[in-house]
Design a protein around this motif. Structure first.
Motif, PDB file in Angstrom:
ATOM      1  N   ALA A  22      24.073  14.689  74.693  1.00 41.96           N
ATOM      2  CA  ALA A  22      24.125  13.498  75.559  1.00 41.96           C
ATOM      3  C   ALA A  22      25.387  12.688  74.978  1.00 41.96           C
ATOM      4  O   ALA A  22      25.810  12.030  76.142  1.00 41.96           O
ATOM      5  CB  ALA A  22      22.700  12.795  75.200  1.00 41.96           C
ATOM      6  N   PHE A  23      25.686  12.539  73.788  1.00 45.03           N
ATOM      7  CA  PHE A  23      26.984  11.633  73.395  1.00 45.03           C
ATOM      8  C   PHE A  23      28.113  11.934  74.124  1.00 45.03           C
ATOM      9  O   PHE A  23      28.810  11.267  74.952  1.00 45.03           O
ATOM     10  CB  PHE A  23      27.051  11.443  71.973  1.00 45.03           C
ATOM     11  CG  PHE A  23      28.302  10.876  71.446  1.00 45.03           C
ATOM     12  CD1 PHE A  23      28.210   9.621  71.262  1.00 45.03           C
ATOM     13  CD2 PHE A  23      29.470  11.507  71.331  1.00 45.03           C
ATOM     14  CE1 PHE A  23      29.371   8.849  70.982  1.00 45.03           C
ATOM     15  CE2 PHE A  23      30.745  11.006  70.677  1.00 45.03           C
ATOM     16  CZ  PHE A  23      30.619   9.604  70.829  1.00 45.03           C
ATOM     17  N   TYR A  24      28.411  13.291  74.027  1.00 47.60           N
ATOM     18  CA  TYR A  24      29.833  13.980  74.454  1.00 47.60           C
ATOM     19  C   TYR A  24      29.772  13.905  76.132  1.00 47.60           C
ATOM     20  O   TYR A  24      30.677  13.582  76.887  1.00 47.60           O
ATOM     21  CB  TYR A  24      30.110  15.240  74.210  1.00 47.60           C
ATOM     22  CG  TYR A  24      30.800  15.051  72.651  1.00 47.60           C
ATOM     23  CD1 TYR A  24      32.096  14.619  72.543  1.00 47.60           C
ATOM     24  CD2 TYR A  24      30.060  15.500  71.531  1.00 47.60           C
ATOM     25  CE1 TYR A  24      32.492  14.626  71.122  1.00 47.60           C
ATOM     26  CE2 TYR A  24      30.669  15.231  70.235  1.00 47.60           C
ATOM     27  CZ  TYR A  24      31.773  14.870  70.060  1.00 47.60           C
ATOM     28  OH  TYR A  24      32.299  14.637  68.993  1.00 47.60           O
ATOM     29  N   GLU A  25      28.474  14.189  76.682  1.00 46.57           N
ATOM     30  CA  GLU A  25      28.722  14.144  78.239  1.00 46.57           C
ATOM     31  C   GLU A  25      28.800  12.790  78.545  1.00 46.57           C
ATOM     32  O   GLU A  25      29.457  12.389  79.802  1.00 46.57           O
ATOM     33  CB  GLU A  25      27.217  14.720  78.657  1.00 46.57           C
ATOM     34  CG  GLU A  25      27.357  16.176  78.501  1.00 46.57           C
ATOM     35  CD  GLU A  25      25.813  16.978  79.056  1.00 46.57           C
ATOM     36  OE1 GLU A  25      26.012  18.004  79.273  1.00 46.57           O
ATOM     37  OE2 GLU A  25      24.781  15.925  79.262  1.00 46.57           O
ATOM     38  N   ALA A  26      28.319  11.687  78.023  1.00 51.58           N
ATOM     39  CA  ALA A  26      28.301  10.178  78.266  1.00 51.58           C
ATOM     40  C   ALA A  26      29.676   9.758  77.981  1.00 51.58           C
ATOM     41  O   ALA A  26      30.292   9.110  78.930  1.00 51.58           O
ATOM     42  CB  ALA A  26      27.355   9.282  77.557  1.00 51.58           C
ATOM     43  N   VAL A  27      30.435  10.002  76.915  1.00 51.74           N
ATOM     44  CA  VAL A  27      31.626   9.535  76.807  1.00 51.74           C
ATOM     45  C   VAL A  27      32.808  10.350  77.535  1.00 51.74           C
ATOM     46  O   VAL A  27      33.588   9.437  78.146  1.00 51.74           O
ATOM     47  CB  VAL A  27      32.004   9.694  75.217  1.00 51.74           C
ATOM     48  CG1 VAL A  27      33.427   9.580  75.024  1.00 51.74           C
ATOM     49  CG2 VAL A  27      31.200   9.010  74.365  1.00 51.74           C
ATOM     50  N   ALA A  88      37.175   5.561  75.101  1.00 52.42           N
ATOM     51  CA  ALA A  88      36.735   5.058  73.749  1.00 52.42           C
ATOM     52  C   ALA A  88      35.699   3.887  74.325  1.00 52.42           C
ATOM     53  O   ALA A  88      34.986   3.356  73.286  1.00 52.42           O
ATOM     54  CB  ALA A  88      38.097   4.216  73.292  1.00 52.42           C
ATOM     55  N   GLY A  89      36.069   3.074  75.271  1.00 51.46           N
ATOM     56  CA  GLY A  89      35.127   1.998  75.993  1.00 51.46           C
ATOM     57  C   GLY A  89      33.490   2.769  75.905  1.00 51.46           C
ATOM     58  O   GLY A  89      32.707   2.020  75.944  1.00 51.46           O
ATOM     59  N   ARG A  90      33.520   3.861  75.924  1.00 50.03           N
ATOM     60  CA  ARG A  90      31.934   4.461  76.157  1.00 50.03           C
ATOM     61  C   ARG A  90      31.224   5.015  74.808  1.00 50.03           C
ATOM     62  O   ARG A  90      30.177   5.205  74.947  1.00 50.03           O
ATOM     63  CB  ARG A  90      32.171   5.765  77.181  1.00 50.03           C
ATOM     64  CG  ARG A  90      32.580   5.395  78.688  1.00 50.03           C
ATOM     65  CD  ARG A  90      32.713   6.475  79.178  1.00 50.03           C
ATOM     66  NE  ARG A  90      33.401   6.746  80.647  1.00 50.03           N
ATOM     67  CZ  ARG A  90      34.056   7.638  81.340  1.00 50.03           C
ATOM     68  NH1 ARG A  90      34.068   8.813  80.602  1.00 50.03           N
ATOM     69  NH2 ARG A  90      34.588   7.388  82.325  1.00 50.03           N
ATOM     70  N   VAL A  91      31.896   4.913  73.810  1.00 51.86           N
ATOM     71  CA  VAL A  91      31.444   5.534  72.356  1.00 51.86           C
ATOM     72  C   VAL A  91      30.265   4.653  71.879  1.00 51.86           C
ATOM     73  O   VAL A  91      29.460   5.390  71.657  1.00 51.86           O
ATOM     74  CB  VAL A  91      32.689   5.323  71.615  1.00 51.86           C
ATOM     75  CG1 VAL A  91      32.042   5.583  70.217  1.00 51.86           C
ATOM     76  CG2 VAL A  91      33.750   6.450  71.898  1.00 51.86           C
ATOM     77  N   GLU A  92      30.455   3.396  71.973  1.00 50.95           N
ATOM     78  CA  GLU A  92      29.251   2.705  71.252  1.00 50.95           C
ATOM     79  C   GLU A  92      28.057   2.667  72.231  1.00 50.95           C
ATOM     80  O   GLU A  92      27.001   2.866  71.865  1.00 50.95           O
ATOM     81  CB  GLU A  92      29.753   1.276  71.139  1.00 50.95           C
ATOM     82  CG  GLU A  92      30.739   1.322  69.958  1.00 50.95           C
ATOM     83  CD  GLU A  92      30.993   0.016  69.381  1.00 50.95           C
ATOM     84  OE1 GLU A  92      30.799  -0.990  69.873  1.00 50.95           O
ATOM     85  OE2 GLU A  92      32.036   0.005  68.435  1.00 50.95           O
ATOM     86  N   ALA A  93      28.267   2.551  73.635  1.00 50.14           N
ATOM     87  CA  ALA A  93      26.998   2.836  74.425  1.00 50.14           C
ATOM     88  C   ALA A  93      26.494   4.113  74.365  1.00 50.14           C
ATOM     89  O   ALA A  93      25.259   4.111  74.499  1.00 50.14           O
ATOM     90  CB  ALA A  93      27.368   2.369  75.865  1.00 50.14           C
ATOM     91  N   ALA A  94      27.057   5.154  74.060  1.00 52.49           N
ATOM     92  CA  ALA A  94      26.530   6.382  73.919  1.00 52.49           C
ATOM     93  C   ALA A  94      26.019   6.654  72.483  1.00 52.49           C
ATOM     94  O   ALA A  94      25.518   7.556  72.343  1.00 52.49           O
ATOM     95  CB  ALA A  94      27.543   7.403  74.217  1.00 52.49           C
TER      96      ALA A  94
END
Length: 128
Positions: A22-27, A88-94
């Motif tokens: 889920a993390f890598y797909e989101a980022v 990089a902007g997606r990292v924390e939300a994921a």
């Protein structure tokens, strides 16, 4: 070693494959697909990043294997991006943690560094 790029494959180890997926797909905005395991490889699961075997660069997988733990170790994988600030902007939300926001590395482009949900550090690279 021949004159082509030296890295041909990578494996990112995880304790929780679904969470890491889920993390890598989101980022990265990609879909990871299960990679079938050859016989005799019980206790080993892999999810493959998208790959084009006719193109340069390396592909790889998220892995879950008994006896192998994720975390900061000594291997750092960089994912190619059009503008690494976007991913990089997606990292924390994921669910991850940004370690270093986009920074210039001179003529070699820009990078950002982050930790995934499993504690692995990874890099994002762009030429812009």
């Amino acid at each position: 070693m021949n004159a082509s790029n030296p890295v041909v494959w990578f494996e990112i180890y995880t304790d929780d494959l679904a969470r890491a997926r889920a993390f890598y797909e989101a980022v990265l905005g990609v879909t990871l697909e299960p990679l079938p395991m050859p016989g005799g490889m019980d206790g080993f699961q892999m999810l493959a990043f998208p790959a084009n075997m006719e193109s340069h660069g390396a592909s790889g997988t998220l892995c879950k294997m008994e006896g192998v733990s994720p975390g900061v170790g000594g291997t750092l994988v960089y994912f190619s991006c059009a503008d690494c600030a976007v991913e990089a902007g997606r990292v924390e939300a994921a669910g991850g943690r940004l370690h270093q926001a986009k920074m210039s590395i001179g003529e070699y482009g820009s990078i950002a560094l982050a930790f995934d949900t499993e504690g692995n550090m990874f890099g994002l690279h762009s030429m812009g």
